[in-house]
Design an enzyme around this catalytic site. Structure first.
Site, mmCIF file in Angstrom:
data_model
loop_
_atom_site.group_PDB
_atom_site.id
_atom_site.type_symbol
_atom_site.label_atom_id
_atom_site.label_comp_id
_atom_site.label_asym_id
_atom_site.label_seq_id
_atom_site.Cartn_x
_atom_site.Cartn_y
_atom_site.Cartn_z
ATOM 1 C CB CYS A 130 -2.387 -4.206 -9.947
ATOM 2 S SG CYS A 130 -1.981 -5.138 -8.513
ATOM 3 C CG HIS A 259 -5.857 -8.103 -9.761
ATOM 4 N ND1 HIS A 259 -5.212 -9.240 -9.224
ATOM 5 C CD2 HIS A 259 -4.869 -7.306 -8.875
ATOM 6 C CE1 HIS A 259 -4.104 -9.096 -8.708
ATOM 7 N NE2 HIS A 259 -3.870 -7.993 -8.406
HETATM 8 C C1 2RA Z 1 -1.705 -7.470 -4.924
HETATM 9 N N1 2RA Z 1 -2.294 -5.481 -5.775
HETATM 10 O O1 2RA Z 1 -2.372 -8.091 -5.748
HETATM 11 C C2 2RA Z 1 -1.158 -6.144 -5.084
HETATM 12 C C3 2RA Z 1 0.081 -6.181 -5.827
HETATM 13 N N2 2RA Z 1 0.681 -4.665 -6.019
HETATM 14 O O2 2RA Z 1 -0.915 -8.143 -4.130
#
Ligand code: 2RA
Length: 353
Positions: A130, A259
């Protein structure tokens, strides 16, 4: 006949988002939509597009008649079961980390490299991590125009990237510090968490409430984390630039979902802010929010739940030629996971699979 799609891990966090995406699509190309989960969840009823469906247990026969199987399960479950699905004739689209760097498995972001879905000798297609995914639509579009050469990024990763455990921990920490005068003295946030009875063991290695934690993933050689290496290796593979110079620092922030990344990208050719705006503006899956004088820029709390990639704060670097700095936000459970996997399945369905 319309293809049969299966969701493996239908009752998990990403599987649940996947069903929400399917329910909210104006139309879907599927005949049957089969829900598969661990034997523990088998028998559960879930309504998909107005029809109640019963979850079936993960077993080789569960894949019989399936054309496309979407895997939203942990790495070890995918490693074992995606090849079983492929053996039974399905194309497995896998959201775990098990196959991403396998040279015989394409790593696909439809806006960037959709044609790769056809190069799948193992019958498996992988969905990126992600954090990488959150910036790929933006970088792919810029790369096509200006030729990407170097990438320096810092991530601001949400707690839900660490799963339900991460979500529960952040909520518990925020309640533990709410209304308290903490964060004014070293160690007092940790003391407040301990006074509230929170276990010392945390998915984040340090208090996340009132804090940021420069660690995501597991420890790798020379001080790097798994997450930082994924950003490097997966960006290279998706963009098709094996020697792309990448340096990433991955940081967890007290955000529930979405994110963000601060991106410093160097190109072969000069690129102005206006040119970058035009490129971003012409991408259907990118929303440009770049009017800081009026407080317009993306923030995770404002864009969570959305499908697009949100881009803002686009600047031409002052001291680095051919280089742009910008800020990007993407919902880590949607485009970062379920949505991209689903878009790969839609790409396959549209290609006459
Ligand atoms: C995280 N990218 O954010 C990882 C999850 N797949 O920890």
């Amino acid at each position: 006949a319309r293809p049969t799609v299966a969701i493996v891990g239908a009752t998990g966090a990403v599987g649940t988002v996947m069903i929400d995406i399917i329910n909210n699509r104006p139309s879907v190309p599927w005949g049957e939509i089969r829900l598969i989960a661990s034997p523990r969840s088998a028998g559960k009823k879930i309504t998909v597009r107005g029809e109640e469906r019963t979850v079936v247990a993960l077993a080789p026969e569960a894949f019989d008649g399936v054309d496309i199987a979407l895997f939203d399960v942990p790495d070890e479950v995918s490693a074992q079961w995606a090849p079983v699905a492929a053996e039974r004739g399905a194309i497995a689209v896998d959201n775990s980390g098990a196959f991403r760097l396998d040279p015989d498995v394409p790593l696909v972001v439809p806006e960037v490299n959709a044609a790769k879905v056809h190069e799948r000798p193992k019958g498996i297609i992988a969905n990126p991590n992600c954090t990488t995914l959150s910036m790929m639509a933006a970088l792919g579009a810029l790369h096509r125009e200006f030729g990407l050469r170097e990438l320096v990024v810092a991530s601001y990763q949400a707690a839900s990237g660490a799963g339900q455990e991460g979500v529960d921990r952040l909520y518990a920490e925020v309640s533990a510090v709410a209304g308290k005068q903490v964060g004014v003295r070293g160690g007092d946030v940790a003391e407040a968490l301990s006074a509230a009875g929170l276990p010392e063991e945390t998915p984040f290695k340090a208090p996340l409430a009132m804090n940021v934690v420069p660690w995501a993933g597991s420890r790798k050689d020379d001080g790097w984390t798994s997450e930082e290496l994924k950003v490097r290796n997966e960006s290279r593979k998706i963009l098709g630039i094996p020697d792309l110079k990448v340096s990433a620092t991955c940081v967890r922030v007290p955000v529930l979902t979405t994110h963000s990344l601060a991106v410093h990208a160097t190109f072969e050719r000069e690129v102005t802010v206006d040119q970058a705006h035009k490129v971003f503006g012409s991408q259907p899956s990118i929303v440009l929010q770049d009017d800081p004088d009026n407080g317009v820029f993306p923030t995770p709390a404002a864009v969570v739940g959305g499908d697009p990639t949100y881009v803002g704060r686009v600047r031409q670097a002052l001291d680095f030629p051919n280089t742009l700095d910008f800020f990007v936000c993407g919902d880590n459970l949607r485009k970062g996971a379920a949505l991209n996997t689903y878009e790969i399945a839609e790409t396959l369905a549209a290609g006459g699979e």
